[in-house]
Design an enzyme around this catalytic site. Structure first.
Site, PDB file in Angstrom:
ATOM      1  N   CYS A 272     -16.386   1.417   0.664  1.00 36.47           N
ATOM      2  CA  CYS A 272     -15.224   0.589   0.712  1.00 36.47           C
ATOM      3  C   CYS A 272     -14.643   0.689   2.362  1.00 36.47           C
ATOM      4  O   CYS A 272     -14.071  -0.223   2.826  1.00 36.47           O
ATOM      5  CB  CYS A 272     -13.886   0.961  -0.065  1.00 36.47           C
ATOM      6  SG  CYS A 272     -13.189   2.583   0.174  1.00 36.47           S
TER       7      CYS A 272
ATOM      8  N   ARG B 153       1.128  -1.132  -0.034  1.00 40.07           N
ATOM      9  CA  ARG B 153       0.190   0.171   0.024  1.00 40.07           C
ATOM     10  C   ARG B 153       0.766   1.267   0.003  1.00 40.07           C
ATOM     11  O   ARG B 153       1.752   1.305   1.001  1.00 40.07           O
ATOM     12  CB  ARG B 153      -1.064   0.002   1.305  1.00 40.07           C
ATOM     13  CG  ARG B 153      -1.564   1.374   1.317  1.00 40.07           C
ATOM     14  CD  ARG B 153      -2.684   1.318   2.450  1.00 40.07           C
ATOM     15  NE  ARG B 153      -3.686   0.529   1.839  1.00 40.07           N
ATOM     16  CZ  ARG B 153      -4.947   0.566   2.599  1.00 40.07           C
ATOM     17  NH1 ARG B 153      -5.406   1.552   3.419  1.00 40.07           N
ATOM     18  NH2 ARG B 153      -6.027  -0.028   1.765  1.00 40.07           N
TER      19      ARG B 153
ATOM     20  N   ASP C 183     -17.350   7.157  -1.531  1.00 41.83           N
ATOM     21  CA  ASP C 183     -15.846   6.899  -0.542  1.00 41.83           C
ATOM     22  C   ASP C 183     -15.778   8.272  -0.191  1.00 41.83           C
ATOM     23  O   ASP C 183     -16.392   9.404  -0.363  1.00 41.83           O
ATOM     24  CB  ASP C 183     -14.787   6.635  -1.659  1.00 41.83           C
ATOM     25  CG  ASP C 183     -13.507   6.227  -0.920  1.00 41.83           C
ATOM     26  OD1 ASP C 183     -13.422   6.141   0.287  1.00 41.83           O
ATOM     27  OD2 ASP C 183     -12.387   6.146  -1.809  1.00 41.83           O
TER      28      ASP C 183
ATOM     29  N   ARG D 245     -13.285  -8.963   1.338  1.00 44.84           N
ATOM     30  CA  ARG D 245     -12.036  -8.518   1.372  1.00 44.84           C
ATOM     31  C   ARG D 245     -11.006 -10.035   1.587  1.00 44.84           C
ATOM     32  O   ARG D 245     -10.186 -10.244   1.022  1.00 44.84           O
ATOM     33  CB  ARG D 245     -11.314  -7.526   1.853  1.00 44.84           C
ATOM     34  CG  ARG D 245     -12.059  -6.182   1.796  1.00 44.84           C
ATOM     35  CD  ARG D 245     -11.379  -5.446   0.182  1.00 44.84           C
ATOM     36  NE  ARG D 245      -9.868  -5.626   0.358  1.00 44.84           N
ATOM     37  CZ  ARG D 245      -9.296  -4.565   0.672  1.00 44.84           C
ATOM     38  NH1 ARG D 245      -9.918  -3.423   1.368  1.00 44.84           N
ATOM     39  NH2 ARG D 245      -7.899  -4.503   0.857  1.00 44.84           N
TER      40      ARG D 245
ATOM     41  N   GLN E  47     -10.307  -4.026  -3.420  1.00 44.70           N
ATOM     42  CA  GLN E  47     -11.212  -3.670  -3.042  1.00 44.70           C
ATOM     43  C   GLN E  47     -12.560  -3.782  -4.002  1.00 44.70           C
ATOM     44  O   GLN E  47     -13.629  -4.278  -3.820  1.00 44.70           O
ATOM     45  CB  GLN E  47     -11.391  -2.023  -2.729  1.00 44.70           C
ATOM     46  CG  GLN E  47     -12.597  -1.448  -2.139  1.00 44.70           C
ATOM     47  CD  GLN E  47     -12.933  -1.992  -0.666  1.00 44.70           C
ATOM     48  OE1 GLN E  47     -12.234  -2.121   0.212  1.00 44.70           O
ATOM     49  NE2 GLN E  47     -14.098  -2.573  -0.430  1.00 44.70           N
TER      50      GLN E  47
ATOM     51  N   HIS F 132      -7.320   0.554  -6.442  1.00 49.36           N
ATOM     52  CA  HIS F 132      -7.775  -0.227  -5.248  1.00 49.36           C
ATOM     53  C   HIS F 132      -8.290  -1.346  -5.633  1.00 49.36           C
ATOM     54  O   HIS F 132      -9.395  -1.686  -5.421  1.00 49.36           O
ATOM     55  CB  HIS F 132      -8.439   0.634  -4.360  1.00 49.36           C
ATOM     56  CG  HIS F 132      -8.432   0.043  -2.987  1.00 49.36           C
ATOM     57  ND1 HIS F 132      -7.727  -1.053  -2.691  1.00 49.36           N
ATOM     58  CD2 HIS F 132      -8.948   0.317  -1.596  1.00 49.36           C
ATOM     59  CE1 HIS F 132      -7.932  -1.350  -1.144  1.00 49.36           C
ATOM     60  NE2 HIS F 132      -8.563  -0.553  -0.901  1.00 49.36           N
TER      61      HIS F 132
END
Ligand code: CP
Ligand code: NVA
Length: 312
Positions: A268, A102, A228, A296, A132, A129
């Site tokens: 998310c 990340r 988001d 996930r 996700q 991402h």
């Protein structure tokens, strides 16, 4: 050797395989049955930004697959003391079987992958991402399966409408990539100045998305409404300006009521109730955010197994 640096790194058929595998892995997990194809394998996780879900899902997932995990952050490794990425990649990838990163710029992740002997997974960059969105699509398919036995079928995504109400960020870019792979349409609605850049998203098809100025219009006819945070990690200096620009981009019950009556809501997480989503929506009956977070774990276990061992 395959990397998973962006959503378009896998084909539609490979996603179909991974979703089948994730279903099986999830069933076994729920039944407390062991599924340990990665005994003696090690995952290195490198975090240059904060995380809860990504850390727990990759770490728990790797242990559940029989392997083990090394956790590194910028602050407690030489990464934070300017050791070149190329050197770090060469060293770390001689000692482990898989790396999850990340970080900030996608180019850093790509540089690591170019110098790695083992598969590298994107655990979030400024641009993408993908893990996700894999979980989000799997969650949608679970909730909207057309099969009488609830089997996952990627064709259930064809022709669907996803409303993206929010920042033109890493999540938005990844939804755009997924739309051309699965044949659904994204209604993208961002405030002016925060638009998605289809070139950054690496879009191959212009037919799979439509730009809207009005969030309510963007939600019209949507099967899924998603948003988001207004300010992503790394953009904190813009927080106050963003609060003003995004004031009308709160997914509330009025927006949800312009979508299809059975539309799902996803986020998310982490979420800010009263900013990008109202408490009524995220804690309401159309929200599937907890399934989305849990998935996930299951999809990433399927991904790790695939990258290390190939098709099973
Ligand atoms: N959604 C997500 O990636 O959450 P974390 O930042 O907690 O990992
Ligand atoms: N867009 C958000 C997602 C967090 C999981 C960020 O990059 O901070």
């Amino acid at each position: 050797m395959r990397h998973y640096l962006q959503f378009s790194d896998l084909t539609t058929d490979e996603y179909a395989y991974l979703f089948d595998r994730a279903s099986l892995i999830k069933k076994r997990f729920k039944a407390y049955e062991k599924h340990q194809p990665l005994v003696d394998r090690t995952l290195a996780m490198i975090f240059e930004k904060a995380s809860t879900r990504t850390r727990v899902s990759f770490e728990a997932g790797m242990y559940q697959l029989g392997g083990s995990v090394v956790h590194l952050t910028t602050g407690d490794s030489q990464l934070g003391r300017a050791e070149p990425i190329e050197d770090s990649a060469k060293v770390i990838s001689r000692m482990v079987d898989l790396v999850m990163i990340r970080t900030y710029e996608q180019t850093k992740l790509e540089c690591f992958a170019q110098n790695s002997r083992v598969p590298v997974i994107n655990g979030l960059t400024n641009e993408f991402h993908p893990c996700q969105i894999m979980a989000d699509l799997f969650t949608f398919l679970e909730h909207r399966s057309s099969d009488k036995n609830q089997k996952i079928n990627i064709n259930d995504l064809k022709g669907k409408v996803v409303a993206w109400v929010g920042d033109g960020n890493n999540m938005a870019n990844t939804w755009l990539q997924a739309s051309s792979i699965f044949g659904f349409k994204v209604h993208v609605c961002t405030p002016r100045g925060y638009e998605v850049d289809p070139k950054v998203a690496g879009m191959t098809s212009q037919n799979s998305f439509e730009i809207f100025r009005n969030p309510i219009k963007a939600c019209e006819g949507a099967d899924l409404v998603t948003t988001d945070v207004w300010t992503s990690m790394g953009f904190e200096a813009e927080n106050e300006a963003r609060k003003l620009a995004f004031a009308d981009w709160c997914v509330d019950s009025k927006m949800m009521s312009s979508a299809k009556p059975d539309a799902l809501f996803m986020h998310c997480l982490p979420a800010h109730r009263g900013e990008e989503v109202s408490a009524e929506v995220i804690d309401g009956p159309q929200s599937v955010v907890w399934d989305e977070a849990e998935n996930r774990l299951h999809v990433q276990k399927a991904l790790m197994e695939f990258l290390v061992l190939g098709h099973q």
